[in-house]
Write a protein that holds these residues in place. Structure first.
Motif, short mmCIF file in Angstrom:
data_model
loop_
_atom_site.label_atom_id
_atom_site.label_comp_id
_atom_site.label_asym_id
_atom_site.label_seq_id
_atom_site.Cartn_x
_atom_site.Cartn_y
_atom_site.Cartn_z
N ILE A 236 0.84 -1.21 0.00
CA ILE A 236 0.00 0.00 0.00
C ILE A 236 0.87 1.25 0.00
N ASP A 237 1.90 1.24 0.83
CA ASP A 237 2.79 2.40 0.93
C ASP A 237 3.46 2.70 -0.41
N GLU A 238 3.90 1.65 -1.11
CA GLU A 238 4.56 1.85 -2.40
C GLU A 238 3.59 2.40 -3.45
N GLN A 239 2.36 1.87 -3.46
CA GLN A 239 1.39 2.34 -4.45
C GLN A 239 0.92 3.77 -4.16
N VAL A 240 0.79 4.10 -2.89
CA VAL A 240 0.42 5.47 -2.52
C VAL A 240 1.51 6.45 -2.95
N LYS A 241 2.77 6.07 -2.75
CA LYS A 241 3.88 6.94 -3.16
C LYS A 241 3.89 7.14 -4.67
N ASP A 242 3.60 6.05 -5.44
CA ASP A 242 3.55 6.18 -6.90
C ASP A 242 2.44 7.13 -7.33
N MET A 243 1.27 7.04 -6.69
CA MET A 243 0.15 7.90 -7.06
C MET A 243 0.39 9.35 -6.67
N PHE A 254 -7.61 17.76 6.65
CA PHE A 254 -8.89 17.62 7.35
C PHE A 254 -9.93 17.01 6.41
N PRO A 255 -9.89 15.70 6.20
CA PRO A 255 -10.85 15.05 5.30
C PRO A 255 -12.24 14.99 5.90
N THR A 256 -13.26 15.15 5.05
CA THR A 256 -14.64 14.99 5.50
C THR A 256 -15.10 13.56 5.29
N TRP A 257 -14.84 13.02 4.10
CA TRP A 257 -15.07 11.60 3.82
C TRP A 257 -13.73 10.90 3.92
N LEU A 258 -13.69 9.79 4.64
CA LEU A 258 -12.43 9.04 4.81
C LEU A 258 -12.71 7.56 4.61
N SER A 259 -12.11 6.97 3.57
CA SER A 259 -12.34 5.57 3.24
C SER A 259 -11.02 4.81 3.23
N ASN A 260 -11.06 3.57 3.68
CA ASN A 260 -9.89 2.71 3.69
C ASN A 260 -9.61 2.18 2.28
N VAL A 261 -8.37 1.79 2.08
CA VAL A 261 -8.01 1.11 0.84
C VAL A 261 -8.27 -0.38 1.00
N VAL A 262 -8.34 -1.07 -0.12
CA VAL A 262 -8.56 -2.51 -0.13
C VAL A 262 -7.61 -3.12 -1.15
N LEU A 263 -6.91 -4.18 -0.79
CA LEU A 263 -6.02 -4.87 -1.71
C LEU A 263 -6.75 -6.04 -2.35
N VAL A 264 -6.78 -6.06 -3.67
CA VAL A 264 -7.44 -7.11 -4.42
C VAL A 264 -6.39 -7.87 -5.23
N LYS A 266 -4.49 -9.76 -8.13
CA LYS A 266 -4.56 -9.79 -9.59
C LYS A 266 -4.20 -11.18 -10.08
N SER A 267 -4.53 -11.46 -11.34
CA SER A 267 -4.25 -12.77 -11.91
C SER A 267 -2.75 -13.03 -12.03
N THR A 268 -1.97 -11.95 -12.00
CA THR A 268 -0.51 -12.09 -12.10
C THR A 268 0.13 -12.41 -10.76
N GLY A 269 -0.67 -12.44 -9.71
CA GLY A 269 -0.13 -12.70 -8.39
C GLY A 269 0.21 -11.44 -7.62
N LYS A 270 0.09 -10.27 -8.29
CA LYS A 270 0.35 -9.00 -7.62
C LYS A 270 -0.94 -8.46 -7.03
N TRP A 271 -0.83 -7.28 -6.41
CA TRP A 271 -1.98 -6.68 -5.74
C TRP A 271 -2.46 -5.43 -6.48
N ARG A 272 -3.76 -5.26 -6.54
CA ARG A 272 -4.35 -4.02 -7.03
C ARG A 272 -4.96 -3.28 -5.85
N MET A 273 -4.59 -2.03 -5.69
CA MET A 273 -5.12 -1.25 -4.56
C MET A 273 -6.38 -0.51 -4.99
#
Length: 295
Positions: A236-243, A254-264, A266-273
Protein backbone atom coordinates in the motif's frame (compact mmCIF):
# COMPACT_ATOMS: atom_id res chain seq x y z
CA UNK A 1 -34.02 68.60 -18.21
CA UNK A 2 -31.22 70.87 -19.26
CA UNK A 3 -27.65 69.62 -19.18
CA UNK A 4 -25.11 72.19 -18.02
CA UNK A 5 -22.82 73.20 -20.85
CA UNK A 6 -25.06 71.79 -23.59
CA UNK A 7 -26.05 74.01 -26.48
CA UNK A 8 -29.68 75.08 -26.25
CA UNK A 9 -30.16 74.81 -30.01
CA UNK A 10 -29.05 71.15 -30.16
CA UNK A 11 -31.69 68.60 -31.07
CA UNK A 12 -33.17 66.35 -28.40
CA UNK A 13 -32.51 62.65 -28.94
CA UNK A 14 -35.27 60.29 -27.87
CA UNK A 15 -36.63 56.83 -28.68
CA UNK A 16 -40.29 55.93 -28.98
CA UNK A 17 -42.70 53.31 -30.39
CA UNK A 18 -42.13 54.59 -33.92
CA UNK A 19 -38.53 53.40 -33.73
CA UNK A 20 -39.68 49.77 -33.42
CA UNK A 21 -41.70 49.64 -36.65
CA UNK A 22 -39.04 47.72 -38.60
CA UNK A 23 -37.49 45.85 -35.67
CA UNK A 24 -37.89 42.08 -35.47
CA UNK A 25 -39.07 41.53 -31.89
CA UNK A 26 -38.32 39.94 -29.55
CA UNK A 27 -34.57 39.91 -29.98
CA UNK A 28 -31.24 40.04 -28.23
CA UNK A 29 -29.26 41.28 -31.22
CA UNK A 30 -26.17 43.43 -31.11
CA UNK A 31 -26.32 46.75 -32.96
CA UNK A 32 -24.53 46.22 -36.29
CA UNK A 33 -24.70 49.06 -38.83
CA UNK A 34 -23.15 50.32 -42.05
CA UNK A 35 -20.75 53.26 -41.91
CA UNK A 36 -18.42 55.11 -44.24
CA UNK A 37 -14.71 55.17 -43.37
CA UNK A 38 -12.48 57.26 -45.63
CA UNK A 39 -14.35 56.70 -48.92
CA UNK A 40 -15.45 53.13 -48.31
CA UNK A 41 -18.86 51.87 -47.27
CA UNK A 42 -18.11 49.42 -44.46
CA UNK A 43 -20.58 46.68 -43.58
CA UNK A 44 -20.64 44.79 -40.28
CA UNK A 45 -19.80 47.75 -38.07
CA UNK A 46 -20.40 46.74 -34.44
CA UNK A 47 -21.56 49.60 -32.19
CA UNK A 48 -20.08 48.73 -28.79
CA UNK A 49 -20.45 51.25 -25.98
CA UNK A 50 -18.41 48.90 -23.78
CA UNK A 51 -15.29 49.44 -25.88
CA UNK A 52 -13.05 52.38 -25.05
CA UNK A 53 -11.42 52.27 -28.49
CA UNK A 54 -12.52 52.25 -32.11
CA UNK A 55 -11.17 49.17 -33.81
CA UNK A 56 -10.69 48.38 -37.47
CA UNK A 57 -9.57 44.83 -38.17
CA UNK A 58 -6.52 44.45 -40.36
CA UNK A 59 -8.21 42.41 -43.09
CA UNK A 60 -10.69 45.24 -43.67
CA UNK A 61 -8.10 47.98 -43.23
CA UNK A 62 -5.77 46.53 -45.88
CA UNK A 63 -8.58 46.84 -48.44
CA UNK A 64 -8.84 50.59 -47.85
CA UNK A 65 -6.72 53.25 -49.51
CA UNK A 66 -5.31 55.02 -46.46
CA UNK A 67 -2.69 57.05 -48.31
CA UNK A 68 -2.43 60.53 -46.88
CA UNK A 69 -3.25 59.35 -43.36
CA UNK A 70 -0.45 58.85 -40.87
CA UNK A 71 0.02 55.44 -39.26
CA UNK A 72 1.53 55.30 -35.79
CA UNK A 73 2.89 52.26 -33.98
CA UNK A 74 1.02 51.28 -30.83
CA UNK A 75 2.68 49.89 -27.71
CA UNK A 76 -0.36 49.78 -25.44
CA UNK A 77 -2.25 46.48 -25.33
CA UNK A 78 -6.01 46.17 -25.52
CA UNK A 79 -7.77 44.09 -22.87
CA UNK A 80 -10.97 42.24 -23.71
CA UNK A 81 -13.95 41.66 -21.44
CA UNK A 82 -12.71 38.16 -20.55
CA UNK A 83 -9.22 39.44 -19.75
CA UNK A 84 -7.53 38.33 -22.97
CA UNK A 85 -4.84 40.63 -24.35
CA UNK A 86 -4.61 41.89 -27.94
CA UNK A 87 -1.58 43.79 -29.23
CA UNK A 88 -2.61 46.31 -31.92
CA UNK A 89 -0.61 46.91 -35.09
CA UNK A 90 -1.11 50.66 -35.58
CA UNK A 91 -3.24 53.65 -34.73
CA UNK A 92 -4.59 56.03 -37.37
CA UNK A 93 -6.97 59.00 -37.59
CA UNK A 94 -9.60 58.48 -40.29
CA UNK A 95 -12.84 60.23 -41.30
CA UNK A 96 -15.95 58.41 -40.11
CA UNK A 97 -19.29 59.27 -41.69
CA UNK A 98 -22.76 58.18 -40.59
CA UNK A 99 -26.01 59.01 -42.36
CA UNK A 100 -27.04 59.61 -45.94
CA UNK A 101 -25.91 62.35 -48.36
CA UNK A 102 -28.93 64.50 -47.50
CA UNK A 103 -28.26 64.36 -43.75
CA UNK A 104 -24.93 63.04 -42.54
CA UNK A 105 -22.22 63.71 -40.02
CA UNK A 106 -18.46 63.24 -40.34
CA UNK A 107 -15.88 63.20 -37.55
CA UNK A 108 -12.14 62.55 -37.56
CA UNK A 109 -11.52 59.80 -35.04
CA UNK A 110 -8.76 57.43 -33.96
CA UNK A 111 -8.94 53.81 -35.13
CA UNK A 112 -6.80 51.06 -33.67
CA UNK A 113 -5.76 48.50 -36.29
CA UNK A 114 -5.92 44.98 -34.86
CA UNK A 115 -4.67 41.84 -36.60
CA UNK A 116 -7.19 39.41 -35.18
CA UNK A 117 -9.93 37.22 -36.69
CA UNK A 118 -13.39 38.73 -36.28
CA UNK A 119 -16.84 38.45 -37.77
CA UNK A 120 -16.94 42.28 -37.76
CA UNK A 121 -14.98 44.71 -39.93
CA UNK A 122 -15.02 47.60 -37.48
CA UNK A 123 -15.98 48.34 -33.89
CA UNK A 124 -17.23 51.79 -32.95
CA UNK A 125 -16.46 52.39 -29.31
CA UNK A 126 -17.13 55.20 -26.88
CA UNK A 127 -14.61 57.49 -28.56
CA UNK A 128 -16.53 57.68 -31.84
CA UNK A 129 -19.87 57.71 -30.02
CA UNK A 130 -18.84 60.73 -27.96
CA UNK A 131 -17.40 62.57 -30.95
CA UNK A 132 -20.62 61.99 -32.86
CA UNK A 133 -22.64 62.87 -29.74
CA UNK A 134 -24.52 59.70 -30.60
CA UNK A 135 -26.92 57.60 -28.55
CA UNK A 136 -27.34 53.90 -29.35
CA UNK A 137 -30.24 51.61 -28.49
CA UNK A 138 -29.85 47.90 -29.08
CA UNK A 139 -33.53 47.34 -28.29
CA UNK A 140 -34.63 49.86 -30.92
CA UNK A 141 -31.79 48.75 -33.23
CA UNK A 142 -30.81 52.34 -33.93
CA UNK A 143 -28.05 54.82 -33.35
CA UNK A 144 -29.09 58.49 -33.29
CA UNK A 145 -26.94 61.62 -33.46
CA UNK A 146 -27.54 65.36 -33.89
CA UNK A 147 -26.84 67.10 -37.18
CA UNK A 148 -27.28 70.76 -36.41
CA UNK A 149 -30.82 71.19 -35.11
CA UNK A 150 -31.99 67.88 -36.54
CA UNK A 151 -31.57 64.25 -35.51
CA UNK A 152 -30.31 61.59 -37.90
CA UNK A 153 -30.61 57.90 -37.23
CA UNK A 154 -28.97 54.78 -38.65
CA UNK A 155 -30.83 51.51 -38.31
CA UNK A 156 -29.14 48.27 -37.35
CA UNK A 157 -28.98 45.29 -39.67
CA UNK A 158 -30.46 42.42 -37.65
CA UNK A 159 -29.78 39.61 -40.19
CA UNK A 160 -26.15 40.72 -40.39
CA UNK A 161 -25.95 40.92 -36.59
CA UNK A 162 -27.23 37.37 -36.21
CA UNK A 163 -24.89 36.08 -38.90
CA UNK A 164 -21.94 37.70 -37.13
CA UNK A 165 -23.02 36.10 -33.86
CA UNK A 166 -23.21 32.63 -35.41
CA UNK A 167 -19.78 33.05 -37.01
CA UNK A 168 -18.31 34.23 -33.69
CA UNK A 169 -19.75 31.23 -31.83
CA UNK A 170 -18.37 28.82 -34.43
CA UNK A 171 -14.97 30.48 -34.29
CA UNK A 172 -14.99 30.31 -30.49
CA UNK A 173 -15.89 26.60 -30.58
CA UNK A 174 -13.08 25.93 -33.07
CA UNK A 175 -10.64 27.84 -30.87
CA UNK A 176 -11.81 25.84 -27.83
CA UNK A 177 -11.19 22.59 -29.69
CA UNK A 178 -7.73 23.79 -30.73
CA UNK A 179 -6.97 24.84 -27.16
CA UNK A 180 -8.16 21.45 -25.96
CA UNK A 181 -5.71 19.72 -28.28
CA UNK A 182 -2.98 22.06 -27.11
CA UNK A 183 -3.78 21.29 -23.48
CA UNK A 184 -3.50 17.61 -24.17
CA UNK A 185 0.03 18.19 -25.42
CA UNK A 186 1.23 20.84 -23.02
CA UNK A 187 -0.65 20.20 -19.79
CA UNK A 188 -1.24 16.46 -19.75
CA UNK A 189 2.30 15.49 -18.95
CA UNK A 190 2.07 11.89 -20.24
CA UNK A 191 4.73 9.84 -22.03
CA UNK A 192 5.24 6.33 -23.40
CA UNK A 193 4.68 3.93 -20.53
CA UNK A 194 7.32 1.69 -19.20
CA UNK A 195 6.58 -1.35 -17.13
CA UNK A 196 5.18 -0.40 -13.74
CA UNK A 197 4.60 3.29 -14.57
CA UNK A 198 1.36 5.22 -14.08
CA UNK A 199 -0.72 5.91 -17.21
CA UNK A 200 -0.92 9.72 -16.85
CA UNK A 201 0.92 12.11 -14.57
CA UNK A 202 -1.69 14.89 -14.46
CA UNK A 203 -4.89 15.96 -16.23
CA UNK A 204 -5.97 19.58 -16.47
CA UNK A 205 -9.45 20.31 -15.01
CA UNK A 206 -10.11 22.14 -18.30
CA UNK A 207 -10.08 18.74 -20.01
CA UNK A 208 -11.74 16.49 -17.45
CA UNK A 209 -13.15 17.11 -13.99
CA UNK A 210 -15.21 14.79 -11.80
CA UNK A 211 -17.66 15.84 -9.11
CA UNK A 212 -19.69 13.75 -6.68
CA UNK A 213 -23.45 14.16 -6.55
CA UNK A 214 -24.25 13.66 -2.85
CA UNK A 215 -27.86 13.14 -1.79
CA UNK A 216 -29.28 15.98 0.36
CA UNK A 217 -29.16 15.22 4.05
CA UNK A 218 -26.19 12.84 3.74
CA UNK A 219 -23.50 13.08 6.40
CA UNK A 220 -19.80 12.44 5.79
CA UNK A 221 -18.50 9.10 7.04
CA UNK A 222 -14.97 8.50 8.34
CA UNK A 223 -14.12 4.82 8.40
CA UNK A 224 -11.91 3.45 11.15
CA UNK A 225 -8.35 2.74 10.10
CA UNK A 226 -7.74 -0.86 9.07
CA UNK A 227 -4.53 -2.85 9.52
CA UNK A 228 -3.38 -5.19 6.77
CA UNK A 229 -0.15 -6.57 8.16
CA UNK A 230 3.48 -5.61 7.45
CA UNK A 231 3.65 -7.16 3.95
CA UNK A 232 0.41 -5.59 2.68
CA UNK A 233 1.19 -2.27 4.37
CA UNK A 234 4.43 -2.18 2.35
CA UNK A 235 2.49 -2.75 -0.90
CA UNK A 236 0.00 0.00 0.00
CA UNK A 237 2.79 2.40 0.93
CA UNK A 238 4.56 1.85 -2.40
CA UNK A 239 1.39 2.34 -4.45
CA UNK A 240 0.42 5.47 -2.52
CA UNK A 241 3.88 6.94 -3.16
CA UNK A 242 3.55 6.18 -6.90
CA UNK A 243 0.15 7.90 -7.06
CA UNK A 244 1.43 10.93 -5.13
CA UNK A 245 4.40 11.20 -7.48
CA UNK A 246 2.13 10.93 -10.53
CA UNK A 247 -0.21 13.62 -9.18
CA UNK A 248 -3.24 11.31 -9.06
CA UNK A 249 -3.77 12.04 -5.36
CA UNK A 250 -2.66 14.65 -2.86
CA UNK A 251 -2.48 14.85 0.91
CA UNK A 252 -5.15 16.77 2.82
CA UNK A 253 -5.18 17.63 6.50
CA UNK A 254 -8.89 17.62 7.35
CA UNK A 255 -10.85 15.05 5.30
CA UNK A 256 -14.64 14.99 5.50
CA UNK A 257 -15.07 11.60 3.82
CA UNK A 258 -12.43 9.04 4.81
CA UNK A 259 -12.34 5.57 3.24
CA UNK A 260 -9.89 2.71 3.69
CA UNK A 261 -8.01 1.11 0.84
CA UNK A 262 -8.56 -2.51 -0.13
CA UNK A 263 -6.02 -4.87 -1.71
CA UNK A 264 -7.44 -7.11 -4.42
CA UNK A 265 -5.32 -9.97 -5.84
CA UNK A 266 -4.56 -9.79 -9.59
CA UNK A 267 -4.25 -12.77 -11.91
CA UNK A 268 -0.51 -12.09 -12.10
CA UNK A 269 -0.13 -12.70 -8.39
CA UNK A 270 0.35 -9.00 -7.62
CA UNK A 271 -1.98 -6.68 -5.74
CA UNK A 272 -4.35 -4.02 -7.03
CA UNK A 273 -5.12 -1.25 -4.56
CA UNK A 274 -8.75 -0.08 -4.52
CA UNK A 275 -10.78 2.14 -2.19
CA UNK A 276 -13.72 1.04 -0.05
CA UNK A 277 -16.34 3.51 -1.26
CA UNK A 278 -19.36 1.61 0.07
CA UNK A 279 -20.35 4.36 2.52
CA UNK A 280 -19.92 7.01 -0.16
CA UNK A 281 -21.90 4.95 -2.67
CA UNK A 282 -24.83 4.83 -0.23
CA UNK A 283 -24.87 8.64 -0.15
CA UNK A 284 -24.96 8.99 -3.95
CA UNK A 285 -27.92 8.49 -6.33
CA UNK A 286 -28.06 5.05 -7.93
CA UNK A 287 -27.03 4.70 -11.56
CA UNK A 288 -29.52 2.13 -12.88
CA UNK A 289 -27.77 1.92 -16.23
CA UNK A 290 -24.44 0.85 -14.78
CA UNK A 291 -23.88 -2.81 -13.88
CA UNK A 292 -20.33 -2.36 -12.65
CA UNK A 293 -20.11 -3.76 -9.09
CA UNK A 294 -19.14 -1.29 -6.37
CA UNK A 295 -16.50 -2.06 -3.82
Amino acid sequence: MEVEGARKNEAVISFGPEDLKEVNLSHNDALVIQARVVNYDILRVFVDSGSSANVVFKDAFMQMDSQGYHLEAVETALFGFAGHVVYPEWEIVLPLTLGSPDLKKTVMTFFTVVDSPSSYNTILGRQAMNELKAVASTYNQKIKFPVGARVRDVRGDQPSSRKCYVEAVRADQSETRREGKKLRVDEVRGRVLEKGEQELTWISPLISEHQLNILPGSHPVKQKKRHFGPENDKVIDEQVKDMLKAGHIREIQFPTWLSNVVLVPKSTGKWRMCVDFRELNKACPKNHYCNVPKI
